[in-house]
Structures are given as structure tokens and as C-alpha cells.
Design a protein around this motif. Structure first.
Motif, PDB file in Angstrom:
ATOM      1  N   SER A   1       0.965  -1.215   0.141  1.00 49.64           N
ATOM      2  CA  SER A   1       0.038   0.225  -0.130  1.00 49.64           C
ATOM      3  C   SER A   1       0.957   1.207   0.170  1.00 49.64           C
ATOM      4  O   SER A   1       2.081   1.184   0.238  1.00 49.64           O
ATOM      5  N   PRO A   2       0.461   2.514  -0.256  1.00 51.02           N
ATOM      6  CA  PRO A   2       1.203   3.762  -0.520  1.00 51.02           C
ATOM      7  C   PRO A   2       1.770   3.941   1.018  1.00 51.02           C
ATOM      8  O   PRO A   2       2.960   4.356   1.237  1.00 51.02           O
ATOM      9  N   GLU A   3       0.729   3.653   2.082  1.00 54.58           N
ATOM     10  CA  GLU A   3       1.281   3.847   3.423  1.00 54.58           C
ATOM     11  C   GLU A   3       2.475   3.066   3.944  1.00 54.58           C
ATOM     12  O   GLU A   3       3.513   3.478   4.214  1.00 54.58           O
ATOM     13  N   ASP A   4       2.561   1.813   3.423  1.00 55.97           N
ATOM     14  CA  ASP A   4       3.480   0.808   3.795  1.00 55.97           C
ATOM     15  C   ASP A   4       4.895   1.152   2.802  1.00 55.97           C
ATOM     16  O   ASP A   4       5.961   0.943   3.409  1.00 55.97           O
ATOM     17  N   ALA A   5       4.657   1.615   1.563  1.00 54.98           N
ATOM     18  CA  ALA A   5       5.895   1.855   1.036  1.00 54.98           C
ATOM     19  C   ALA A   5       6.534   2.849   1.686  1.00 54.98           C
ATOM     20  O   ALA A   5       7.827   3.283   1.577  1.00 54.98           O
ATOM     21  N   ALA A   6       5.530   4.062   1.809  1.00 57.91           N
ATOM     22  CA  ALA A   6       6.432   5.409   2.393  1.00 57.91           C
ATOM     23  C   ALA A   6       7.047   5.042   3.747  1.00 57.91           C
ATOM     24  O   ALA A   6       8.136   5.658   4.025  1.00 57.91           O
ATOM     25  N   ALA A   7       6.562   4.276   4.561  1.00 59.14           N
ATOM     26  CA  ALA A   7       7.102   3.855   5.946  1.00 59.14           C
ATOM     27  C   ALA A   7       8.090   3.176   5.639  1.00 59.14           C
ATOM     28  O   ALA A   7       9.225   3.291   6.324  1.00 59.14           O
ATOM     29  N   PHE A   8       8.398   2.255   4.613  1.00 53.59           N
ATOM     30  CA  PHE A   8       9.566   1.457   4.333  1.00 53.59           C
ATOM     31  C   PHE A   8      10.923   2.645   3.910  1.00 53.59           C
ATOM     32  O   PHE A   8      11.893   2.543   4.468  1.00 53.59           O
ATOM     33  N   LEU A   9      10.329   3.486   2.995  1.00 51.20           N
ATOM     34  CA  LEU A   9      11.416   4.377   2.474  1.00 51.20           C
ATOM     35  C   LEU A   9      11.877   5.387   3.468  1.00 51.20           C
ATOM     36  O   LEU A   9      12.988   5.867   3.405  1.00 51.20           O
ATOM     37  N   LEU A  10      11.168   5.772   4.338  1.00 47.67           N
ATOM     38  CA  LEU A  10      11.505   6.676   5.284  1.00 47.67           C
ATOM     39  C   LEU A  10      12.174   6.039   6.436  1.00 47.67           C
ATOM     40  O   LEU A  10      13.084   6.639   7.105  1.00 47.67           O
ATOM     41  N   LEU A  11      11.579   4.849   6.971  1.00 46.10           N
ATOM     42  CA  LEU A  11      11.722   4.579   8.484  1.00 46.10           C
ATOM     43  C   LEU A  11      12.328   3.535   8.830  1.00 46.10           C
ATOM     44  O   LEU A  11      12.688   2.947  10.035  1.00 46.10           O
ATOM     45  N   ASP A  12      12.429   2.347   7.696  1.00 48.35           N
ATOM     46  CA  ASP A  12      13.025   0.824   7.895  1.00 48.35           C
ATOM     47  C   ASP A  12      14.443   0.939   8.650  1.00 48.35           C
ATOM     48  O   ASP A  12      15.465   2.053   8.063  1.00 48.35           O
ATOM     49  N   GLU A  13      14.577   0.355   9.830  1.00 47.94           N
ATOM     50  CA  GLU A  13      15.977   0.431  10.445  1.00 47.94           C
ATOM     51  C   GLU A  13      17.017  -0.268   9.737  1.00 47.94           C
ATOM     52  O   GLU A  13      18.047  -0.121   9.951  1.00 47.94           O
ATOM     53  N   ARG A  14      16.645  -1.218   9.013  1.00 52.64           N
ATOM     54  CA  ARG A  14      17.712  -2.080   8.485  1.00 52.64           C
ATOM     55  C   ARG A  14      17.797  -2.017   7.118  1.00 52.64           C
ATOM     56  O   ARG A  14      18.891  -2.588   6.385  1.00 52.64           O
ATOM     57  N   SER A  15      16.840  -1.405   6.435  1.00 51.77           N
ATOM     58  CA  SER A  15      17.373  -1.292   4.683  1.00 51.77           C
ATOM     59  C   SER A  15      18.345  -0.041   4.557  1.00 51.77           C
ATOM     60  O   SER A  15      18.014   1.015   4.939  1.00 51.77           O
ATOM     61  N   PRO A  16      19.181  -0.329   3.962  1.00 52.19           N
ATOM     62  CA  PRO A  16      20.234   0.628   3.587  1.00 52.19           C
ATOM     63  C   PRO A  16      19.755   1.715   2.747  1.00 52.19           C
ATOM     64  O   PRO A  16      20.297   2.521   2.068  1.00 52.19           O
ATOM     65  N   ARG A  17      18.332   1.603   2.183  1.00 53.03           N
ATOM     66  CA  ARG A  17      17.704   2.244   1.325  1.00 53.03           C
ATOM     67  C   ARG A  17      17.003   3.201   1.760  1.00 53.03           C
ATOM     68  O   ARG A  17      16.514   4.320   1.029  1.00 53.03           O
ATOM     69  N   SER A  18      16.661   3.351   3.039  1.00 53.15           N
ATOM     70  CA  SER A  18      15.535   4.097   3.456  1.00 53.15           C
ATOM     71  C   SER A  18      16.362   5.417   4.219  1.00 53.15           C
ATOM     72  O   SER A  18      17.504   5.239   4.464  1.00 53.15           O
ATOM     73  N   LEU A  19      15.565   6.635   4.392  1.00 52.83           N
ATOM     74  CA  LEU A  19      16.050   7.659   4.531  1.00 52.83           C
ATOM     75  C   LEU A  19      16.511   7.498   6.147  1.00 52.83           C
ATOM     76  O   LEU A  19      17.659   8.191   6.531  1.00 52.83           O
ATOM     77  N   ARG A  20      16.114   6.803   7.019  1.00 51.71           N
ATOM     78  CA  ARG A  20      16.323   6.770   8.538  1.00 51.71           C
ATOM     79  C   ARG A  20      17.975   6.016   8.393  1.00 51.71           C
ATOM     80  O   ARG A  20      18.735   6.511   9.288  1.00 51.71           O
ATOM     81  N   PHE A  21      17.962   4.947   7.672  1.00 50.43           N
ATOM     82  CA  PHE A  21      19.102   4.406   7.867  1.00 50.43           C
ATOM     83  C   PHE A  21      20.451   5.179   6.998  1.00 50.43           C
ATOM     84  O   PHE A  21      21.395   5.163   7.753  1.00 50.43           O
ATOM     85  N   LEU A  22      20.159   5.759   6.082  1.00 48.10           N
ATOM     86  CA  LEU A  22      21.110   6.581   5.200  1.00 48.10           C
ATOM     87  C   LEU A  22      21.601   7.764   6.148  1.00 48.10           C
ATOM     88  O   LEU A  22      22.544   8.115   6.345  1.00 48.10           O
ATOM     89  N   ALA A  23      20.412   8.466   6.790  1.00 48.41           N
ATOM     90  CA  ALA A  23      20.678   9.517   7.711  1.00 48.41           C
ATOM     91  C   ALA A  23      21.737   9.227   9.007  1.00 48.41           C
ATOM     92  O   ALA A  23      22.374  10.047   9.287  1.00 48.41           O
TER      93      ALA A  23
END
Length: 297
Positions: free
Chosen positions: A204-226
Motif C-alpha cells: 500500500s502507499p502507506e507501507d511503501a512510504a514507511a519503508f522508504l522513510l523509516l525502516d531501520e535495517r534497509s540501507p535504502r531508507s532515509l532513516r538508515f542513510l541519515a
């Protein structure tokens, strides 16, 4: 030391830029289903903004967009330019760059084509991704976790953070369209990781947005990169850029207040803030740190 640090930083940034641009051009241009000329031009113009292209945003067709963003050596945001920058900076930092990394970048630069047929664009862009992954793998496998690794990783993290942020803030994303978010996940190389984490359910758009912004383990998320960029800045950034570093840390801290349920609404604003903050750090590093001891020409 500032000269070597700057060269290593720009190697990391340029290698990451080649990978990022290759993925986005492949997803949004080379493999995208044909649309009307006006829509194709709008997508190309928006993509040029996301990757930071400086040339005119009026490519007449897909072939022209691929030529510009992949092969134009006069376009600073292009893949060809990124490969050249990575190779040239590795040459300047030969005393601290491994032989394996130098050989990888030198071979990639020597094999960069001047022209690619439209029906071979996907194959070429896949080759670019493979060469970028090889360069990154050499560093991750062999380099000591010292300042060389930190500046290389900082360049990579800030480059991907800024580009992902600009994508989230762009009109390439239709906030309520599942297909648009699936495309964005693919463009960020996060599609398969997302699907594995969600048992292959359609996002869902909500799940995808949460993944790209907030995922702790994905090196592609903004949280991880930041977080990765912030850790490197804490270790190596000098006091002369502390204002920019503090501003970046504040944007990162603000992301902590975003939840999975509010990620979709927060995505555009967070993208805009991270893009500005990351670009300011890079500009400050170039102006006040890396340029401090540039050799006379």
C-alpha cells in the motif's frame, strides 16, 4: 589531508551517483511503458530534477534522455560524468586507495561507451550497476574502518540520501497510487527487500512510504542513510561546518517523530528537508574543508 579526504569523499559520492542514476533512468525511462510525448517529457524533466541534472529539461524523446543522463560527459549528473569523477579522484588519492578499487574504476572508465542503442539501454544500465556494486564491494571487503572508509561512506550516504529525498519530494510520486510507490521502491533498489519483509503482499502507499522513510535495517531508507551519514560526520567533520552538521542532525531527529501511520503524509516534507540539509553539508565540505588545500593548477 583535506585534499585526500575530498578525493575519497568524491569517489564514494560519484560511485553512488552512477548507481543511483542508472537505476532511476532504467526504471523511469528505459523500461517504462510508452506514454504520450507530453507525459514522457514531463517524466524526463522531473527525473532530471531528482538526479540534479543541470542541462535543459526538454529532451524530445526517451533516447535523448538516456543519452543525456547516461552518456553526456558534459552533464555533471550523468553516469559517464560520475564514472570519470570517481576515476579521477581515485587517481589523486592513489596513496590511500587500494589497487583493486583503482583498477575497478579505471577499467569502468575505459569501457564507458559513447553511444548506446535504445534497445540496449537496459543492458548498459545493468552493467553500470554491476560496476558500481563491484567498486563498493571492494571497499567494504578490504578497507580498514578508518577515515578513508568514513569519507568514502559519507560521500555515498549523502549522495543517496539527497537523491532518495528528492524522489520522495517530487511529482514522480503519486501519493495515493500503489503503482507509483512500487516504481519508486524499484528505483531506490528497495523493491525486493520490501516484498520479502511483507511476505510478497502488494504494497500500500502507506507501507511503501514507511519503508522508504523509516525502516531501520534497509540501507535504502532515509532513516538508515541519515544515521550512517550522521555517524560519519560525528567522526570526521571539522568544526568549521558544525552549523550544517547540526542542521542535518536536526532533520534526522525530526524524522524520529514520524510513525508508520503518518509516513505517507510526511514523505514529501521530509524529502524536501533532507535534500536541502544533505546538499548544504556537501557544499560546506567542498567550500570549507576539501578546497582548503587544493593544489595549484
Amino acid at each position: 589531508m583535506s585534499r585526500l579526504a575530498g578525493s575519497v569523499f568524491h569517489v564514494g559520492s560519484a560511485v553512488e551517483r552512477a548507481d543511483v542514476v542508472a537505476r532511476m533512468v532504467d526504471v523511469y525511462i528505459a523500461r517504462r511503458e510508452p506514454a504520450g510525448d507530453g507525459q514522457d517529457r514531463a517524466v524526463a524533466a522531473e527525473l532530471r530534477s531528482v538526479v540534479g541534472a543541470t542541462g535543459p529539461a526538454s529532451d524530445p524523446d526517451r533516447g535523448a534522455t538516456i543519452d543525456s543522463l547516461a552518456l553526456d560527459r558534459h552533464e555533471p549528473a550523468s553516469i559517464a560524468s560520475a564514472v570519470a569523477v570517481a576515476r579521477d579522484n581515485a587517481r589523486r588519492a592513489r596513496e590511500v586507495v587500494s589497487t583493486e578499487l583503482w583498477d575497478c574504476l579505471n577499467v569502468t572508465r575505459s569501457r564507458m561507451p559513447r553511444k548506446v542503442a535504445p534497445d540496449r539501454a537496459h543492458e548498459f544500465l545493468g552493467w553500470v550497476r554491476e560496476r558500481s556494486a563491484l567498486a563498493i564491494g571492494v571497499v567494504e571487503a578490504d578497507a580498514s574502518r578508518d577515515e578513508v572508509w568514513e569519507f568514502f561512506t559519507l560521500g555515498r550516504s549523502l549522495q543517496r540520501c539527497a537523491t532518495t529525498a528528492r524522489l520522495l519530494a517530487s511529482d514522480l510520486l503519486d501519493r495515493r497510487s500503489t503503482a507509483s510507490w512500487v516504481t519508486a521502491l524499484r528505483a531506490c533498489s528497495a523493491g525486493e527487500a520490501f516484498q520479502r519483509g511483507r511476505d510478497h503482499h502488494t504494497p500500500s502507499p502507506e507501507d511503501a512510504a514507511a519503508f522508504l522513510l523509516l525502516d531501520e535495517r534497509s540501507p535504502r531508507s532515509l532513516r538508515f542513510l541519515a544515521r550512517r551519514a550522521d555517524e560519519c560526520l560525528t567522526d570526521v567533520a571539522p568544526s568549521c561546518i558544525e552549523d550544517e552538521v547540526r542542521a542535518f542532525a536536526e532533520v534526522r531527529a525530526a524524522l524520529e517523530s514520524v510513525t508508520e501511520t503518518t509516513a505517507l503524509l510526511a514523505a514529501r516534507a521530509a524529502g524536501e528537508q533532507f535534500a536541502v540539509a544533505a546538499d548544504r553539508v556537501v557544499e560546506a565540505l567542498d567550500a570549507r574543508v576539501f578546497a582548503a588545500s587544493e593544489p595549484a593548477r
